[in-house]
Design a protein around this motif. Structure first.
Motif, PDB file in Angstrom:
ATOM      1  N   ALA A 206      30.109  50.005  41.266  1.00 29.46           N
ATOM      2  CA  ALA A 206      29.774  48.730  40.645  1.00 29.46           C
ATOM      3  C   ALA A 206      30.894  47.723  40.866  1.00 29.46           C
ATOM      4  CB  ALA A 206      29.515  48.922  39.153  1.00 29.46           C
ATOM      5  N   ALA A 207      32.131  48.209  40.828  1.00 28.93           N
ATOM      6  CA  ALA A 207      33.276  47.322  41.066  1.00 28.93           C
ATOM      7  C   ALA A 207      33.262  46.816  42.504  1.00 28.93           C
ATOM      8  CB  ALA A 207      34.582  48.053  40.773  1.00 28.93           C
ATOM      9  N   PHE A 208      32.916  47.707  43.446  1.00 33.24           N
ATOM     10  CA  PHE A 208      32.852  47.252  44.839  1.00 33.24           C
ATOM     11  C   PHE A 208      31.734  46.237  45.029  1.00 33.24           C
ATOM     12  CE2 PHE A 208      30.624  47.500  48.888  1.00 33.24           C
ATOM     13  CZ  PHE A 208      31.600  46.901  49.695  1.00 33.24           C
ATOM     14  N   ASP A 209      30.552  46.509  44.427  1.00 39.64           N
ATOM     15  CA  ASP A 209      29.463  45.542  44.535  1.00 39.64           C
ATOM     16  C   ASP A 209      29.896  44.182  43.987  1.00 39.64           C
ATOM     17  OD1 ASP A 209      27.930  47.529  45.595  1.00 39.64           O
ATOM     18  OD2 ASP A 209      26.818  47.962  43.742  1.00 39.64           O
ATOM     19  N   GLY A 210      30.679  44.221  42.912  1.00 41.78           N
ATOM     20  CA  GLY A 210      31.192  42.985  42.341  1.00 41.78           C
ATOM     21  C   GLY A 210      32.183  42.298  43.270  1.00 41.78           C
ATOM     22  N   ILE A 211      33.061  43.091  43.872  1.00 38.95           N
ATOM     23  CA  ILE A 211      34.060  42.547  44.815  1.00 38.95           C
ATOM     24  C   ILE A 211      33.366  41.844  45.972  1.00 38.95           C
ATOM     25  CG2 ILE A 211      35.585  43.338  46.676  1.00 38.95           C
ATOM     26  CD1 ILE A 211      37.146  42.923  44.203  1.00 38.95           C
ATOM     27  N   LYS A 212      32.314  42.441  46.476  1.00 41.24           N
ATOM     28  CA  LYS A 212      31.582  41.839  47.588  1.00 41.24           C
ATOM     29  C   LYS A 212      30.968  40.509  47.165  1.00 41.24           C
ATOM     30  CE  LYS A 212      28.260  42.979  51.213  1.00 41.24           C
ATOM     31  NZ  LYS A 212      27.630  41.646  51.207  1.00 41.24           N
ATOM     32  N   GLN A 213      30.416  40.464  45.944  1.00 40.68           N
ATOM     33  CA  GLN A 213      29.823  39.226  45.449  1.00 40.68           C
ATOM     34  C   GLN A 213      30.907  38.151  45.261  1.00 40.68           C
ATOM     35  OE1 GLN A 213      27.616  39.679  41.812  1.00 40.68           O
ATOM     36  NE2 GLN A 213      27.071  37.506  41.689  1.00 40.68           N
ATOM     37  N   VAL A 214      32.067  38.574  44.776  1.00 39.34           N
ATOM     38  CA  VAL A 214      33.174  37.637  44.582  1.00 39.34           C
ATOM     39  C   VAL A 214      33.614  37.052  45.929  1.00 39.34           C
ATOM     40  CG1 VAL A 214      35.619  37.472  43.956  1.00 39.34           C
ATOM     41  CG2 VAL A 214      34.017  38.645  42.439  1.00 39.34           C
ATOM     42  N   TYR A 215      33.714  37.906  46.949  1.00 37.49           N
ATOM     43  CA  TYR A 215      34.129  37.436  48.274  1.00 37.49           C
ATOM     44  C   TYR A 215      33.161  36.374  48.794  1.00 37.49           C
ATOM     45  CZ  TYR A 215      35.511  37.525  53.191  1.00 37.49           C
ATOM     46  OH  TYR A 215      35.935  37.166  54.450  1.00 37.49           O
ATOM     47  N   ASP A 216      31.867  36.624  48.639  1.00 39.53           N
ATOM     48  CA  ASP A 216      30.867  35.678  49.129  1.00 39.53           C
ATOM     49  C   ASP A 216      30.866  34.377  48.334  1.00 39.53           C
ATOM     50  OD1 ASP A 216      30.081  37.505  51.031  1.00 39.53           O
ATOM     51  OD2 ASP A 216      28.464  38.340  49.805  1.00 39.53           O
ATOM     52  N   THR A 217      31.360  34.428  47.099  1.00 40.66           N
ATOM     53  CA  THR A 217      31.383  33.245  46.240  1.00 40.66           C
ATOM     54  C   THR A 217      32.536  32.305  46.569  1.00 40.66           C
ATOM     55  OG1 THR A 217      30.360  34.457  44.412  1.00 40.66           O
ATOM     56  CG2 THR A 217      31.565  32.444  43.842  1.00 40.66           C
ATOM     57  N   MET A 218      33.670  32.877  46.944  1.00 40.29           N
ATOM     58  CA  MET A 218      34.884  32.078  47.127  1.00 40.29           C
ATOM     59  C   MET A 218      34.775  31.137  48.330  1.00 40.29           C
ATOM     60  SD  MET A 218      36.625  32.844  44.584  1.00 40.29           S
ATOM     61  CE  MET A 218      36.746  34.109  43.325  1.00 40.29           C
ATOM     62  N   LYS A 219      35.369  29.947  48.186  1.00 40.22           N
ATOM     63  CA  LYS A 219      35.355  28.952  49.259  1.00 40.22           C
ATOM     64  C   LYS A 219      36.703  28.845  49.966  1.00 40.22           C
ATOM     65  CE  LYS A 219      31.795  26.047  47.115  1.00 40.22           C
ATOM     66  NZ  LYS A 219      31.482  24.684  46.581  1.00 40.22           N
ATOM     67  N   THR A 220      37.770  29.086  49.247  1.00 41.90           N
ATOM     68  CA  THR A 220      39.088  28.927  49.868  1.00 41.90           C
ATOM     69  C   THR A 220      39.509  30.212  50.574  1.00 41.90           C
ATOM     70  OG1 THR A 220      40.328  29.653  47.916  1.00 41.90           O
ATOM     71  CG2 THR A 220      39.808  27.309  48.084  1.00 41.90           C
ATOM     72  N   THR A 221      40.248  30.026  51.648  1.00 37.72           N
ATOM     73  CA  THR A 221      40.774  31.184  52.382  1.00 37.72           C
ATOM     74  C   THR A 221      41.697  32.010  51.492  1.00 37.72           C
ATOM     75  OG1 THR A 221      40.665  29.928  54.437  1.00 37.72           O
ATOM     76  CG2 THR A 221      42.075  31.865  54.441  1.00 37.72           C
ATOM     77  N   PHE A 222      42.446  31.330  50.623  1.00 38.02           N
ATOM     78  CA  PHE A 222      43.378  32.041  49.760  1.00 38.02           C
ATOM     79  C   PHE A 222      42.655  33.057  48.880  1.00 38.02           C
ATOM     80  CE2 PHE A 222      45.383  32.494  45.597  1.00 38.02           C
ATOM     81  CZ  PHE A 222      46.611  33.015  45.965  1.00 38.02           C
ATOM     82  N   MET A 223      41.598  32.643  48.184  1.00 42.13           N
ATOM     83  CA  MET A 223      40.923  33.553  47.266  1.00 42.13           C
ATOM     84  C   MET A 223      40.166  34.644  48.018  1.00 42.13           C
ATOM     85  SD  MET A 223      41.820  32.836  44.246  1.00 42.13           S
ATOM     86  CE  MET A 223      40.620  33.515  43.077  1.00 42.13           C
TER      87      MET A 223
END
Length: 791
Positions: free
Chosen positions: A95-112
């Motif tokens: 579940a944490a990995f699924d969340g991480i993947k969603q977070v990655y797709d959400t972020m706009k900046t290269t830093f995040m």
């Protein structure tokens, strides 16, 4: 140099099935791990779960802490604290990995996005999350457009001791970009065990039959290119669409090529193997087609103290076809073994006019390093007596650190030498030695003017070095800030900034409005070195008038001076200064150091998206020149697939990338295209052209008609580009070392370009096609640019 064509044969790789590359979103390449490999690595049931698409976050799972934390981060998006991402990954569940993947797709900046990638090693060893996490890292490493994300993904794979190494291995044998594959190989070696040596040997070993065929094809094409170079003037303008394709055959466009291990990857494999190789294998490595492997073999022999080391080193040293850096390393080995006994041979080679400048300088350093009275005496006695340019340049460089009045006087006399290179070198060393008696001669050389701008530049720079700290010189510098020559103005501003005297801030601030961009940049850099509060408001005011690269330079300077996060938003800066300027205190040295340390983070946090790229390098500039190699060898195919397309022709790849880049240029930008083979041609005469719709269309049509023929006159092309007064960024794309032109020695080209650019401050980015060419790496490195490679 190609290297071995890699077809997996050893047990682990036999269980890896690489599919045809396919795109994923905007990714260049996506590598797919076979079900068999997943089963072997993670177990059948786990593999079946791993292959499933991540389940959406549902209300039924609301009690899972990963779901709640994911929602919190996604809601805050790029404003979220990076620590929250680490907390999510550290939950170490599917579940944490699924969340991480969603977070990655959400972020706009290269830093995040990079913060997400850096957190993912937490899933190493997590039964149902490890494989999809590693797969995601591999996809980012091979497909992300941002270099920072690719590097972070590779580093994260290298931080996964469980199976990260297996994914790095697949990247090495994939058609990913060469830079990605090189780094993957280096990270793999860091995690290596003895079991990996078999694979490394396979990577290193060349298929001799395939290499022979490749060499025959290369030699045939090279002869044809040289023939064309001699007939350029005769054939100029006669090439057209009806010309017969000089290549007799083309590879099947529907069949992917077997991946070829290029030189840098083979070198890394060899270095990992070296300590386990027999002396005979090390000796054989001296015949390897990739020269840097010769150096690695020699260094291994020297480390072992092998009896044959001296002979091996001497063979490399005397080989004129060897890389100059290899010959210097070989000379160091010889000197360590035999001491001053080799001095006479070194002197002979160093004074040979055909010896490359890199070798001459390396030998000079070795001879001085002996610190032998007799050797030093001979060097001083010969200064000024050279019979050719190469000999004189060597003598000048060899005595640069020797404290002796005879040296200073001889160098002063050499300012009158008939050879321009000698005059420039003598002036430079006199400046370094701060020889006061040279001031009058040097100042006359640039004050009265000279037909040769390079000599004037060298004399002016040397004068500034010698007179640094002289009060009368400061007065002269202030006068020079109003000189008609922009290069003189820039030198004066640089020198005033180095004085650290805030009394001169007014002169520097006034220069921020200079009509010449490089002079404005010199003033900006000088003000930054002053660390003066008085400079901030003028910098903010000027930034509003800048664009492209210069606007970026002003924004970066303001960040380093204040630590404020307003990027290139001049309105935000102005508002901040109106509210805080009165009470603002300039940052302490410690605070400044923290700011410098966090500069990359600040840059990556910006949400500004730059769509215009050339071979993946972002184009910030609004004043850019593209220098494109159209020599005969550009009609050959790339060694490996390019972006999943087999049998890609170098010229067609170059034309495709350039056309896309031109079409995406900012309409307010200015640009030009220079092509070079044996001669240099321009798309438009005069200065840069506006990137309006008509000009972009015309430029693309010009690119579409380009044909490959002739030699490689890199020097002429770069020199021509430097005559444009407006350009601030140059892109150079080439597939070979210089073969024709006024200068073909890579080291000398580097020296000249550094001199031209000392006060111009043009950024040079380079693209190396089908090889690795040190001169292109140097040009990018010296100017703060980027260099990329494609085999």
């Amino acid at each position: 140099m190609e290297g071995p064509r890699f077809e997996p044969e050893i047990p682990l790789v036999n269980r890896m099935i690489r599919s045809r590359p396919r795109t994923c979103g905007r990714s260049a390449t996506r590598l797919v791990v076979s079900f068999g490999l997943l089963t072997m690595l993670f177990g059948g049931a786990v593999a079946l779960r791993a292959l499933a698409m991540p389940a959406p976050i549902q209300d039924a799972k609301a009690a899972d802490p990963a779901v709640a934390l994911t929602k919190e981060i996604v809601d805050q998006a790029d404003r979220a604290k990076p620590e929250k991402i680490k907390d999510l990954a550290n939950l170490r569940s599917r579940a944490a990995f699924d969340g991480i993947k969603q977070v990655y797709d959400t972020m706009k900046t290269t830093f995040m996005k990079r913060e997400v990638v850096r957190a993912m090693p937490a899933f190493d060893g997590v039964a149902d999350a490890e494989q999809p996490a590693l797969q995601m890292l591999m996809d980012i490493a091979t497909g992300a457009s941002e270099t920072e994300l690719r590097d972070a993904a590779l580093d994260s794979l290298g931080a996964c001791p469980g199976h990260g190494k297996d994914f790095l291995r697949m990247i090495v044998t994939s058609p990913a970009d060469d830079g990605v594959r090189e780094k993957a190989m280096k990270l793999h070696v860091k995690m290596a065990t003895k079991d990996d040596l078999v694979w490394y040997k396979q990577i290193f070993t060349i298929d001799e039959k395939a290499e022979k065929e490749r060499k025959e094809e290369h030699d045939k094409a090279e002869k044809a290119a040289k023939k064309e170079a001699k007939e350029d003037k005769k054939n100029k303008g006669k090439k057209g669409k009806d010309d017969k394709d000089p290549k007799d055959t083309k590879a099947d466009p529907g069949k992917p090529k077997a991946v070829v291990m290029q030189g840098a990857i083979r070198l890394t494999a060899f270095e990992a193997l070296a300590s386990s190789l027999k002396i005979e294998e090390l000796e054989k490595a001296n015949d390897d087609p990739y020269p840097k492997i010769h150096r690695a073999a020699l260094e291994e022999m020297a480390a072992r103290g092998e009896k044959k080391t001296f002979d091996f080193a001497e063979k490399i040293f005397k080989d004129d076809a060897e890389l100059p850096e290899n010959r210097v390393i070989a000379a160091r080995v010889m000197a360590k073994i035999q001491g001053t006994k080799v001095a006479a041979e070194f002197l002979k080679r160093a004074t040979n006019n055909t010896s490359p400048i890199e070798l001459r300088r390396g030998l000079a350093e070795i001879l001085i390093g002996f610190n032998d009275a007799d050797v030093n005496k001979d060097l001083i006695a010969e200064l000024g007596r050279g019979k050719n340019v190469g000999e004189k340049l060597f003598q000048i460089y060899a005595v640069r650190g020797l404290k002796d009045d005879h040296v200073d006087k001889a160098l002063l006399r050499m300012l009158q030498d008939k050879d321009k290179e000698v005059v420039i070198a003598a002036a430079k060393i006199l400046g370094e030695r701060k020889y006061q008696d040279a001031i009058e001669t040097l100042q006359k050389m640039w004050e009265k003017g000279t037909k040769d701008r390079e000599i004037m530049r060298a004399a002016m720079t040397a004068t500034a070095m010698i007179r640094q700290g002289d009060p009368k010189w400061i007065d002269k510098l202030i006068e020079m800030t109003k000189n008609d020559d922009p290069e003189v103005r820039s030198l004066a501003l640089d020198a005033l900034g180095n004085s650290a005297d805030k009394a001169h801030i007014d002169q520097l601030v006034a220069a921020l409005d200079d009509k010449n961009w490089s002079t404005r940049l010199a003033a900006l850099e000088a003000l930054e070195r002053m660390h003066a509060k008085e400079a901030i408001s003028p910098i903010i005011l000027r930034m509003a008038k800048e664009e492209g690269r210069m606007q970026n330079e002003f924004a970066n300077t303001l960040w380093r001076l204040t630590g404020q996060p307003y990027a290139d938003n001049s309105v935000a800066w102005d508002n901040w200064w109106k509210e805080n300027g009165a009470n603002f205190q300039i940052l302490s040295d410690a605070d400044l150091e923290k700011i410098k340390t966090g500069e990359e983070e600040w840059r990556l946090r910006q949400e500004t998206h730059i769509d215009s790229k050339f071979f993946g390098i972002r184009i910030i500039s609004h004043r850019v020149i593209f220098i494109i190699d159209i020599s005969g060898s550009m009609d050959w195919d790339l060694t490996n697939d390019y972006k999943g397309k087999p049998a890609a022709n170098r010229m067609e790849v170059a034309k495709s990338e350039l056309s896309k880049c031109i079409q995406s240029l900012d309409p307010s930008a200015l640009f030009n295209i220079y092509t070079f083979s044996s001669d240099v041609e321009k798309w438009v005469d005069g200065s840069l052209a506006a990137a309006n719709e008509k000009n972009r269309t015309d430029a693309v049509a010009f690119v579409d008609k380009l044909k490959a023929f002739g030699g490689t006159n890199l020097y002429g092309a770069v020199k021509a580009a430097f005559t444009d007064p407006d350009v601030d960024t140059i892109f150079i794309m080439s597939d070979g070392e210089p073969t024709v032109g006024d200068v073909i020695d890579p080291g000398t080209i580097r020296e000249h370009v550094k001199a031209w650019n000392e006060h111009r401050k043009i950024q040079i980015n380079t693209i190396q096609i089908a090889g690795q060419f040190q001169v292109l790496e140097w040009l990018a490195q010296d100017s703060g640019g980027t260099s990329v490679k494609f085999e």
